[in-house]
Design a protein around this motif. Sequence first.
Motif, PDB file in Angstrom:
ATOM      1  N   THR A 467       0.843  -1.181   0.000  1.00 39.08           N
ATOM      2  CA  THR A 467       0.000   0.000   0.000  1.00 39.08           C
ATOM      3  C   THR A 467       0.885   1.239   0.000  1.00 39.08           C
ATOM      4  O   THR A 467       2.029   1.208   0.462  1.00 39.08           O
ATOM      5  CB  THR A 467      -0.920   0.010   1.242  1.00 39.08           C
ATOM      6  OG1 THR A 467      -1.704   1.203   1.224  1.00 39.08           O
ATOM      7  CG2 THR A 467      -0.112  -0.018   2.522  1.00 39.08           C
ATOM      8  N   THR A 468       0.353   2.333  -0.535  1.00 38.70           N
ATOM      9  CA  THR A 468       1.071   3.603  -0.473  1.00 38.70           C
ATOM     10  C   THR A 468       0.665   4.409   0.760  1.00 38.70           C
ATOM     11  O   THR A 468       1.251   5.449   1.033  1.00 38.70           O
ATOM     12  CB  THR A 468       0.799   4.440  -1.740  1.00 38.70           C
ATOM     13  OG1 THR A 468      -0.620   4.620  -1.880  1.00 38.70           O
ATOM     14  CG2 THR A 468       1.348   3.744  -2.971  1.00 38.70           C
ATOM     15  N   ASP A 469      -0.353   3.926   1.478  1.00 39.68           N
ATOM     16  CA  ASP A 469      -0.775   4.564   2.728  1.00 39.68           C
ATOM     17  C   ASP A 469       0.008   3.953   3.876  1.00 39.68           C
ATOM     18  O   ASP A 469      -0.055   2.746   4.121  1.00 39.68           O
ATOM     19  CB  ASP A 469      -2.281   4.360   2.953  1.00 39.68           C
ATOM     20  CG  ASP A 469      -3.107   5.019   1.864  1.00 39.68           C
ATOM     21  OD1 ASP A 469      -2.704   6.097   1.394  1.00 39.68           O
ATOM     22  OD2 ASP A 469      -4.142   4.442   1.478  1.00 39.68           O
ATOM     23  N   LYS A 470       0.725   4.783   4.600  1.00 37.63           N
ATOM     24  CA  LYS A 470       1.557   4.288   5.705  1.00 37.63           C
ATOM     25  C   LYS A 470       0.657   3.704   6.789  1.00 37.63           C
ATOM     26  O   LYS A 470      -0.167   4.420   7.375  1.00 37.63           O
ATOM     27  CB  LYS A 470       2.403   5.428   6.261  1.00 37.63           C
ATOM     28  CG  LYS A 470       3.548   4.967   7.149  1.00 37.63           C
ATOM     29  CD  LYS A 470       4.472   6.134   7.468  1.00 37.63           C
ATOM     30  CE  LYS A 470       5.690   5.651   8.243  1.00 37.63           C
ATOM     31  NZ  LYS A 470       6.626   6.751   8.537  1.00 37.63           N
ATOM     32  N   GLN A 503       5.520   6.260  -5.687  1.00 37.89           N
ATOM     33  CA  GLN A 503       5.200   6.533  -4.282  1.00 37.89           C
ATOM     34  C   GLN A 503       5.788   5.454  -3.376  1.00 37.89           C
ATOM     35  O   GLN A 503       5.918   4.288  -3.787  1.00 37.89           O
ATOM     36  CB  GLN A 503       3.679   6.584  -4.101  1.00 37.89           C
ATOM     37  CG  GLN A 503       3.015   7.721  -4.870  1.00 37.89           C
ATOM     38  CD  GLN A 503       1.508   7.689  -4.688  1.00 37.89           C
ATOM     39  OE1 GLN A 503       0.819   6.847  -5.237  1.00 37.89           O
ATOM     40  NE2 GLN A 503       1.001   8.615  -3.892  1.00 37.89           N
TER      41      GLN A 503
END
Length: 581
Positions: A467-470, A503
């Motif tokens: 995922t690119t969301d931390k 990203q």
Amino acid sequence: MKKVKRILSVLLTFAMILGMSVTTFGANGKPQEADTATVTITGITGNPTVTLYQIAKGNYGSGGIELIDYTWADGADFVNKEQPTSEEINLIAQKLTKVATPNINPLKIISNGTLTGETYTATVHAGVYIAILTGASDDSVYNPILLSATYGSEGNIVVDKPEQVDADDHYLWGSTAVAKRSEPTVDKEITEGTVEDDKDGKEETTGDKIDTAGIGDAVTYTVNVTVPSYPQNALNKTFFISDTMTEGLTFDYSSLMVSIDDQTVTKNGDEFKLGEKVIATAKETENGFNLNFSYNNLISNTATGAVYTPVVTYQAVINENAVVGNPGNPNDVTFYYANEPNNGKTWETPDDKPDTAEGVTSKKDRETVYTYQIGLVKVDSEDNTKKLEGAVFGVYEDKNCNNLIDKITTNENGYAFSTKVAAGTYYVKELVAPTGYSLNTQTYSVTADWTTATTTVTDTITNSSYTTDKPSDDAQQVGWIKDSVFYAMDEFTSESAAAAEAQPAYLVAESTTTTDPSTTVTINQGAGSGTAMITPEIPNTKLVALPSTGGIGTTIFTIGGCVIMIAAAGLYFASRRKENK
């Protein structure tokens, strides 16, 4: 007589320019109709069919003695016999073989010449001939070859044997050169993004190396071709390159580039331009590309007919569907070209491949990328037959365990595997111990290579998702995501990532790499199996237990607790009585 001498002088010049081999003409110093010569073509490969078309013949006087002049086939005469151009020669060849109109009827067709090895010879009478070579088994491209056999300028002196015609040579008439033979080739190689490893035992490759990469690595392919040489007015100048990736490779269309040494090639959408000329047009296909070149726009010298040689580069990313070990992840580049320049027509579009186009053949070259996996088994330290589920390990590229490339979790059989590796040495460290066990703080190393891979997995592997969301403040970046494709950490710097709009990527914990419970392992599988196991098994120790209920420890704690409680109660009531007084 002066007119005859002028004609003979022209033909002598003609013969010398074209480079022919001639045996002795004439008897008693006088030309006669029965005279013959041997014409020779060397440098022929692929065992083609050679056909000679006679377009001019000698005319003799009474009794077949004394050369008077030459007769040309209708429509086959050159504008300038001393400097016939390649366009004239090729156009006459087209008309002789009926692919262009008006057709030319040759004065004679000679098909009984002899091809021995790379040399063709034929015995002919005085005249001019065009040789057409077709059907070479190596798909060599042969342009029409002009030959002549004639007498000396005095009419009775034989031309001594000049240089024979070599099919590999270029020869020049007037403004344009003709390349008599060209053998197109295609060579595909992996130039970046891989680790090379000894191939030992891999029969299908040549050389001492194989190319390996891990999941998420980008590999760069470079394709070099030998460009065919076509006459300016050839009917078919097809020049087309295509590649389709296999399931374990994800093609990056934006990486497709065309370059030419010492020249600037610009990319505008699907077009590649050299100056103002479009030299190639591309089309993205399902996990690959088609690339159609404009041969005419690649010509670098109109006088000699020389063409620029383009180089094609592009990238693919090793994905979660990559085959581990042998047979690897192969893919072929296909080079289509016209092997019969005067048959069919030039392919004009990248929308489809010229698989069935008339006069077009193809050559392929394959490159294979191999990837590996490393595995481990987690067991109880006191009972190594007891396999432990739920242990989480980090896989690192450095022995200090700073560069995390994967997280793996043991299944109910105690096995865990990482497919994020190429050939090389990796370090594994336990991050989360199984429930009820203490953390094993030892760092283990394992080397994945072609010769020591020792384990095969017979069932599917569920690979990590990203995922690119931390997911949390302490989550570590493990790679990059660009256009929904995962790339390894070292594929981008911060600057190049920003330029490519890539990203940061983070592992999604609930879908880290695990193996199916039915996974089986075969030890000592041998070279090419692709999986290297950490040996021996990695142990975990149970946490220290409290004393059991009813034991002496419990009694002591109970008595001690009661004494403390009684003392505290006494102090409390004594304090209250004192306050009341």
